[in-house]
Structure formats: structure tokens, C-alpha cells
Design a protein around this motif. Structure first.
Motif, PDB file in Angstrom:
ATOM      1  N   TYR A  58      74.007  84.340 -12.935  1.00  0.00           N
ATOM      2  CA  TYR A  58      74.458  83.736 -11.754  1.00  0.00           C
ATOM      3  C   TYR A  58      75.754  84.299 -11.250  1.00  0.00           C
ATOM      4  O   TYR A  58      76.622  84.394 -11.985  1.00  0.00           O
ATOM      5  N   GLY A  59      75.837  84.610 -10.059  1.00  0.00           N
ATOM      6  CA  GLY A  59      76.881  85.325  -9.384  1.00  0.00           C
ATOM      7  C   GLY A  59      76.986  86.988  -9.614  1.00  0.00           C
ATOM      8  O   GLY A  59      77.745  87.482  -9.157  1.00  0.00           O
ATOM      9  N   SER A  60      76.007  87.267 -10.402  1.00  0.00           N
ATOM     10  CA  SER A  60      75.898  88.618 -10.216  1.00  0.00           C
ATOM     11  C   SER A  60      75.262  89.472  -9.253  1.00  0.00           C
ATOM     12  O   SER A  60      74.866  88.671  -8.092  1.00  0.00           O
ATOM     13  N   GLY A  61      75.168  90.669  -8.916  1.00  0.00           N
ATOM     14  CA  GLY A  61      74.884  91.516  -7.814  1.00  0.00           C
ATOM     15  C   GLY A  61      73.408  91.228  -7.645  1.00  0.00           C
ATOM     16  O   GLY A  61      72.697  91.033  -6.640  1.00  0.00           O
ATOM     17  N   SER A  62      72.637  91.296  -8.902  1.00  0.00           N
ATOM     18  CA  SER A  62      71.127  90.998  -8.713  1.00  0.00           C
ATOM     19  C   SER A  62      70.659  89.759  -8.346  1.00  0.00           C
ATOM     20  O   SER A  62      69.551  89.258  -7.559  1.00  0.00           O
ATOM     21  N   HIS A  63      71.765  88.615  -8.593  1.00  0.00           N
ATOM     22  CA  HIS A  63      71.424  87.166  -7.860  1.00  0.00           C
ATOM     23  C   HIS A  63      71.915  87.243  -6.508  1.00  0.00           C
ATOM     24  O   HIS A  63      70.930  86.681  -5.730  1.00  0.00           O
ATOM     25  N   LEU A  64      72.973  87.666  -6.067  1.00  0.00           N
ATOM     26  CA  LEU A  64      73.492  87.743  -4.700  1.00  0.00           C
ATOM     27  C   LEU A  64      72.611  88.400  -3.760  1.00  0.00           C
ATOM     28  O   LEU A  64      72.163  88.173  -2.602  1.00  0.00           O
ATOM     29  N   MET A  65      72.194  89.654  -4.152  1.00  0.00           N
ATOM     30  CA  MET A  65      71.181  90.449  -3.397  1.00  0.00           C
ATOM     31  C   MET A  65      69.931  89.889  -3.026  1.00  0.00           C
ATOM     32  O   MET A  65      69.305  90.162  -2.162  1.00  0.00           O
ATOM     33  N   THR A  66      69.154  88.782  -3.983  1.00  0.00           N
ATOM     34  CA  THR A  66      67.794  88.019  -3.719  1.00  0.00           C
ATOM     35  C   THR A  66      68.350  87.396  -2.627  1.00  0.00           C
ATOM     36  O   THR A  66      67.268  87.224  -1.505  1.00  0.00           O
ATOM     37  N   TYR A  67      69.557  86.865  -2.065  1.00  0.00           N
ATOM     38  CA  TYR A  67      70.037  86.134  -0.973  1.00  0.00           C
ATOM     39  C   TYR A  67      69.569  87.263   0.246  1.00  0.00           C
ATOM     40  O   TYR A  67      69.169  86.877   1.261  1.00  0.00           O
ATOM     41  N   ILE A  68      70.374  88.134   0.186  1.00  0.00           N
ATOM     42  CA  ILE A  68      70.180  89.334   1.147  1.00  0.00           C
ATOM     43  C   ILE A  68      68.794  89.639   1.584  1.00  0.00           C
ATOM     44  O   ILE A  68      68.243  89.559   2.728  1.00  0.00           O
ATOM     45  N   ASN A  69      67.978  89.990   0.475  1.00  0.00           N
ATOM     46  CA  ASN A  69      66.584  90.311   0.540  1.00  0.00           C
ATOM     47  C   ASN A  69      66.021  89.307   1.263  1.00  0.00           C
ATOM     48  O   ASN A  69      65.043  89.389   2.227  1.00  0.00           O
ATOM     49  N   HIS A 117      63.278  86.859   6.312  1.00  0.00           N
ATOM     50  CA  HIS A 117      63.233  85.379   7.128  1.00  0.00           C
ATOM     51  C   HIS A 117      62.842  84.300   6.150  1.00  0.00           C
ATOM     52  O   HIS A 117      61.973  83.639   6.752  1.00  0.00           O
ATOM     53  N   TRP A 118      62.930  84.385   4.810  1.00  0.00           N
ATOM     54  CA  TRP A 118      62.660  83.210   4.082  1.00  0.00           C
ATOM     55  C   TRP A 118      63.623  82.227   4.170  1.00  0.00           C
ATOM     56  O   TRP A 118      64.742  82.202   4.645  1.00  0.00           O
ATOM     57  N   ASN A 119      63.036  81.002   3.631  1.00  0.00           N
ATOM     58  CA  ASN A 119      63.753  79.700   3.536  1.00  0.00           C
ATOM     59  C   ASN A 119      64.704  79.883   2.214  1.00  0.00           C
ATOM     60  O   ASN A 119      64.285  79.960   0.962  1.00  0.00           O
ATOM     61  N   LEU A 120      66.020  79.833   2.329  1.00  0.00           N
ATOM     62  CA  LEU A 120      66.845  80.192   1.232  1.00  0.00           C
ATOM     63  C   LEU A 120      66.925  79.086   0.234  1.00  0.00           C
ATOM     64  O   LEU A 120      67.100  79.390  -1.070  1.00  0.00           O
ATOM     65  N   GLU A 121      66.662  77.922   0.550  1.00  0.00           N
ATOM     66  CA  GLU A 121      66.444  77.056  -0.421  1.00  0.00           C
ATOM     67  C   GLU A 121      64.969  76.524  -1.208  1.00  0.00           C
ATOM     68  O   GLU A 121      64.902  76.473  -2.328  1.00  0.00           O
ATOM     69  N   ASN A 122      64.083  76.817  -0.462  1.00  0.00           N
ATOM     70  CA  ASN A 122      62.859  76.915  -0.904  1.00  0.00           C
ATOM     71  C   ASN A 122      61.923  78.138  -1.578  1.00  0.00           C
ATOM     72  O   ASN A 122      61.071  77.828  -2.211  1.00  0.00           O
ATOM     73  N   ASP A 123      62.510  79.168  -1.147  1.00  0.00           N
ATOM     74  CA  ASP A 123      61.560  80.157  -1.224  1.00  0.00           C
ATOM     75  C   ASP A 123      62.476  81.233  -2.545  1.00  0.00           C
ATOM     76  O   ASP A 123      61.757  82.236  -2.717  1.00  0.00           O
ATOM     77  N   LEU A 124      63.413  80.701  -3.047  1.00  0.00           N
ATOM     78  CA  LEU A 124      64.116  81.502  -3.998  1.00  0.00           C
ATOM     79  C   LEU A 124      64.107  80.701  -5.415  1.00  0.00           C
ATOM     80  O   LEU A 124      64.386  79.465  -5.510  1.00  0.00           O
ATOM     81  N   ASP A 125      63.948  81.393  -6.416  1.00  0.00           N
ATOM     82  CA  ASP A 125      63.782  80.666  -7.672  1.00  0.00           C
ATOM     83  C   ASP A 125      64.330  81.790  -8.824  1.00  0.00           C
ATOM     84  O   ASP A 125      64.118  83.132  -8.561  1.00  0.00           O
ATOM     85  N   PHE A 126      64.937  81.381  -9.937  1.00  0.00           N
ATOM     86  CA  PHE A 126      65.694  82.237 -10.685  1.00  0.00           C
ATOM     87  C   PHE A 126      65.513  82.371 -12.193  1.00  0.00           C
ATOM     88  O   PHE A 126      65.245  81.041 -12.513  1.00  0.00           O
ATOM     89  N   GLU A 127      65.394  83.586 -13.052  1.00  0.00           N
ATOM     90  CA  GLU A 127      65.239  83.603 -14.313  1.00  0.00           C
ATOM     91  C   GLU A 127      66.355  84.402 -14.829  1.00  0.00           C
ATOM     92  O   GLU A 127      66.250  85.604 -14.281  1.00  0.00           O
ATOM     93  N   THR A 128      67.212  83.980 -15.654  1.00  0.00           N
ATOM     94  CA  THR A 128      68.528  84.739 -16.045  1.00  0.00           C
ATOM     95  C   THR A 128      68.118  85.735 -17.341  1.00  0.00           C
ATOM     96  O   THR A 128      67.317  85.110 -18.077  1.00  0.00           O
ATOM     97  N   ILE A 129      68.109  87.076 -17.216  1.00  0.00           N
ATOM     98  CA  ILE A 129      67.699  87.858 -17.944  1.00  0.00           C
ATOM     99  C   ILE A 129      68.781  88.960 -18.678  1.00  0.00           C
ATOM    100  O   ILE A 129      68.392  89.725 -19.283  1.00  0.00           O
TER     101      ILE A 129
END
Length: 284
Positions: free
Chosen positions: A113-124, A129-141
Motif C-alpha cells: 500500500y502506498g506503492s506506485g503499483s497501488h496508486l496507479m491502479t486508481y489512475i487506471n 470510469h470505474w467506481n473507486l470504492e467498489n471496483d478496486l480490490d488489492f492483494e499485496t505481493i
């Protein structure tokens, strides 16, 4: 001789640091500059700055801006790479996902969390035009190797990472790249711990002068494309394409650019507030 610790990702963007270190250019100026690789990326480097493990970081712009606003006592002293970073959007080779729109609501692999790979998923997500709360989920790798395992084993569905560093994994059939997401700002900056900067600003200036001379002429280094291809396991034509689109910087990021970046991060709810220029940047 003063010892200074610096960190960055082990990628082609930072080859200039390796070359100047190999040539002993910092030692000639009385500086023992020690480089540390951070394959885990921006989030790990932010923590290293906070913990005083490193004094300087060559780090993704959006990540360090977010972390400074959240209490990291560091300052941006220069833009390092002016051009955008082109993030590839990757899925496992045998994944049934074919397009970016297929990924809506699925799980993104992120280094942390806080990495570029995390933040850029929000840009994508915003771009599509996705919903930022409902359409994003994360797995730390953790890092790229973790992404290979995570996508292959189905723990995550897609992964954003720099296009050219992941190209060998696309070529060998580990990943498929189904699209791209460039950063809408200069991608790498140089950040320094404030405490260190207060007492060592002249040494930081010396380091910047040395690295800037190299990046200014980086593309003119004989056979630099072959050097990069061999060192990072890439095809020479991919390296040549990367060199065409990559521009280093020798200057501080201007106030309007910093404001524009913050506005975009704020709109995405990545940062809680927009702060003044001097809270993020120090001119030395």
C-alpha cells in the motif's frame, strides 16, 4: 569522507547511478555514496527514508508526495526522470481476461500500500470510469517476483508495473499485457531526508551535479542500448524504444506541476489534502 546511503529500484532508469559509482566519481569529491536496491519499489523506500536506513531516494513522484503529506520528513530536491512512466497492465498468460474493462471489480496485485503499483491502479480506474470504492480490490505481493507467483496462482488478477521491465515476462509467456497506463506527470524524483539535508546540503548538491552530468549525456554513451539490454535481460529493440521515450531531468519540479499532481491525487482520494509547495519541495 562522508558516508551517504541512497536507494532506488534496480531498473534501467537508474543505470546512470551505477555508472557514476563504478567510475568512483563521488569518492573523488570525498563522498562514500552507498547504493541500495529496493525491488519492492516506492512503498519500501518511503519506509527506509522514515527509518533513516537511507538518506536519499530515487523514487516515484506520486508515492513520495503522498508519503510526505502523511508525515515522511523528506523533501523533493529534483526531478530525475521528466517523462511519464508507462505502466503495463498485466494478467497471467492463461487468464481469461482479455481487455482492461474485464478487470473491473477484480483483484489487483500491488507491491504494498502506498506503492506506485497501488496508486496507479486508481489512475487506471479513473481513466476507465470505474467506481473507486467498489471496483478496486488489492492483494499485496511485495515485488515483481511476488506478482509472478500471485498472478500464476490466481491470488490476484492483474498487476501494473513498468512496461519495459516486465516485457521479458510477456515475451516468455508468463504474463500477457492487455493495456497501458502512463503516469500523467514526471515519473521519478530525488528525495532527501530533511534532517540529513539540513546539515549536508552541499554534499547533496555535489551528488546532483555528478548524476546530472551523466543523465544529460546518457543517450550518447557508446553502445548504451547494448549495455542496458545485457544488464537487464532485455531485447535491444525494446531498449531502443525505451530510450526514445525517456527523458531525464536536471531541474527542480516547478510549483504548478506539483500543484497539478496534488489535485489529481486529491481527486482520487489518494491524499487527504493539498499542501503548499514548500512542504514538499526544497530548492538547494
Amino acid at each position: 569522507m562522508i558516508k551517504i546511503n541512497i536507494g532506488g529500484v534496480p531498473e534501467h532508469f537508474n543505470l546512470a547511478w551505477y555508472l557514476t559509482l563504478k567510475n568512483g566519481e563521488y569518492k573523488e569529491k570525498g563522498i562514500h555514496l552507498r547504493w541500495y536496491d529496493y525491488p519492492g519499489g516506492t512503498g519500501v523506500m518511503c519506509e527506509a527514508l522514515r527509518n533513516k536506513d537511507i538518506d536519499i531516494a530515487v523514487i516515484l513522484t506520486e508515492g513520495i508526495i503522498k508519503d510526505i503529506i502523511e508525515g515522511n520528513n523528506s523533501k523533493i530536491v529534483q526531478t530525475f526522470v521528466q517523462s511519464p512512466l508507462v505502466w503495463g497492465i498485466h494478467v497471467a498468460h492463461d487468464s481469461h481476461y482479455k481487455t482492461i474493462s474485464d478487470l473491473k471489480g477484480t483483484k489487483a496485485a500491488i507491491s504494498r500500500y502506498g506503492s506506485g503499483s497501488h496508486l496507479m491502479t486508481y489512475i487506471n480506474a479513473k481513466n476507465n470510469h470505474w467506481n473507486l470504492e467498489n471496483d478496486l480490490d488489492f492483494e499485496t505481493i511485495t515485488d515483481l517476483n511476488g506478482a509472478v507467483e500471485g498472478l500464476t496462482n490466481g491470488k490476484a488478477d492483474y498487476f501494473l508495473w513498468e512496461k519495459f521491465m516486465t516485457k521479458p515476462l510477456v515475451d516468455n509467456g508468463t504474463f500477457r499485457c492487455i493495456g497501458y497506463c502512463p503516469t500523467p506527470w514526471p515519473c521519478f524524483v530525488i528525495a532527501v531526508r530533511e534532517e540529513f539535508l539540513r546539515t549536508n546540503s552541499e554534499d547533496v548538491k555535489t551528488i546532483l551535479n555528478i548524476i546530472n552530468k551523466t543523465t544529460l549525456e546518457f543517450k550518447l554513451i557508446p553502445d548504451i542500448d547494448k549495455t542496458i539490454a545485457n544488464r537487464y535481460g532485455q531485447k535491444i529493440e525494446d531498449v531502443q524504444d525505451w530510450l526514445l521515450i525517456t527523458e531525464w531531468s536536471q531541474h527542480i519540479m516547478d510549483e504548478q506541476t506539483v500543484l497539478n499532481i496534488q489535485k489529481q491525487l486529491f481527486d482520487l482520494k489518494i491524499i487527504p489534502e493539498i499542501v503548499n509547495y514548500n512542504s514538499l519541495v526544497q530548492i538547494i
